[in-house]
Scaffold this active site. Structure first.
Site, PDB file in Angstrom:
ATOM      1  CG  HIS A  82      -1.742   1.181   1.364  1.00 33.57           C
ATOM      2  ND1 HIS A  82      -2.775   1.416   0.578  1.00 33.57           N
ATOM      3  CD2 HIS A  82      -1.956   2.235   2.089  1.00 33.57           C
ATOM      4  CE1 HIS A  82      -3.498   2.736   0.672  1.00 33.57           C
ATOM      5  NE2 HIS A  82      -2.793   3.290   1.750  1.00 33.57           N
ATOM      6  CB  SER A  83       0.860   4.351   0.223  1.00 33.32           C
ATOM      7  OG  SER A  83       1.257   5.842  -0.155  1.00 33.32           O
ATOM      8  CG  MET A  84       7.321   3.754   0.663  1.00 27.15           C
ATOM      9  SD  MET A  84       8.094   4.494   2.092  1.00 27.15           S
ATOM     10  CE  MET A  84       8.123   2.935   3.032  1.00 27.15           C
ATOM     11  CB  SER A  99      -3.265  -0.978  -2.339  1.00 27.03           C
ATOM     12  OG  SER A  99      -3.946  -0.127  -1.374  1.00 27.03           O
TER      13      SER A  99
END
Length: 251
Positions: A92-94, A120
């Site tokens: 997720h994200s990074m 994500s």
């Protein structure tokens, strides 16, 4: 060596008996515990293993890595020490970038890699770097976290807690700001892309750009919510993960 014996991985449900493993990569400033809820939602059919980056929680005494590529290499090396079984990456994200780069490294050296990749809350890395990845100063970092609703506001208002959190945020955002995607062969595994419908920093179009990084057909799933839609839409996310992994819906 098992995941529970490695300082890099955390398991939250010792009863998980599924043949499939979901290896989860946290967001910037996040830790393995970010996936506690998903682990509980998928147990006992799917064994959730969360990556614990250096510099946080029980690894707080270790310096945080300031290069996403170096972080991916470290995770890839550690994965080769684990018993080989089918697994999927979820980032997720990074964490999406770290998961992707880890899969690339494993593929480059013809090592056992993830059977699929779930990405994500992040746009494709081949697109122009986001301005929010290059924040300067603690005030900008705190302001961005508040905007994304990534941390309880009361935590950010507590000077002692903030003092513990800031070094990790500085390192992670420094790593994001210095990251540069390098062209290479696309992955040969399916990609599933997830994004919040009202994410202030990732559009559905940005997220869909990931699909060009695989030779296999992929899909984009949109969930109601912002950047951290995962928490609010946990049952729906868990159901989507089960579908990706070919597991029946929870009863």
């Amino acid at each position: 060596m098992s995941a529970t014996q490695s300082r890099w991985f955390r398991r939250f449900d010792s009863t998980a008996e599924g043949e499939l493993t979901l290896i989860c990569f946290p967001h910037a400033g996040g830790a393995a515990s970010a996936y506690l809820g998903l682990s509980r939602a998928l147990a006992p059919d799917i064994d959730v293993v969360a990556v614990q980056y250096p510099g946080r929680q029980d690894r707080r005494a270790e310096p945080a890595l300031t290069s996403l590529t170096h972080l991916a290499r470290a995770v890839a090396e550690e994965l080769t020490r684990l018993p080989q079984r089918p697994y999927t990456f979820f980032g997720h994200s990074m964490g999406a970038v770290v998961a992707y780069e880890t899969a690339r490294i494993l593929a480059e050296f013809d090592l056992a890699t993830a059977q699929s990749l779930i990405l994500s809350g992040r746009g494709a890395p081949s697109r122009a770097p986001r301005a929010t990845d290059r924040l300067s100063g603690d005030a900008a970092l705190i302001g961005e976290i508040r905007r994304l609703n990534g941390t309880n506001g009361r935590v950010l208002d507590d000077p002692e807690v903030l003092e513990m959190v800031l070094p990790t945020l500085r390192a992670d955002y420094g790593a994001l700001g210095s990251y540069r995607w390098l062209p290479g062969p696309p992955l040969d595994i399916p990609l599933t892309v997830m994004v919040g419908s009202s994410d202030p920093i990732v559009t559905v179009e940005d997220a869909a750009g990931w699909l060009a990084h695989s030779t296999r057909p992929g899909e984009v799933l949109t969930f109601e919510g912002g950047h951290f839609y995962l928490d609010a839409r946990l049952p729906s996310v868990a159901a989507a993960v089960r579908s990706v992994l070919g597991q029946p819906a929870a009863v």
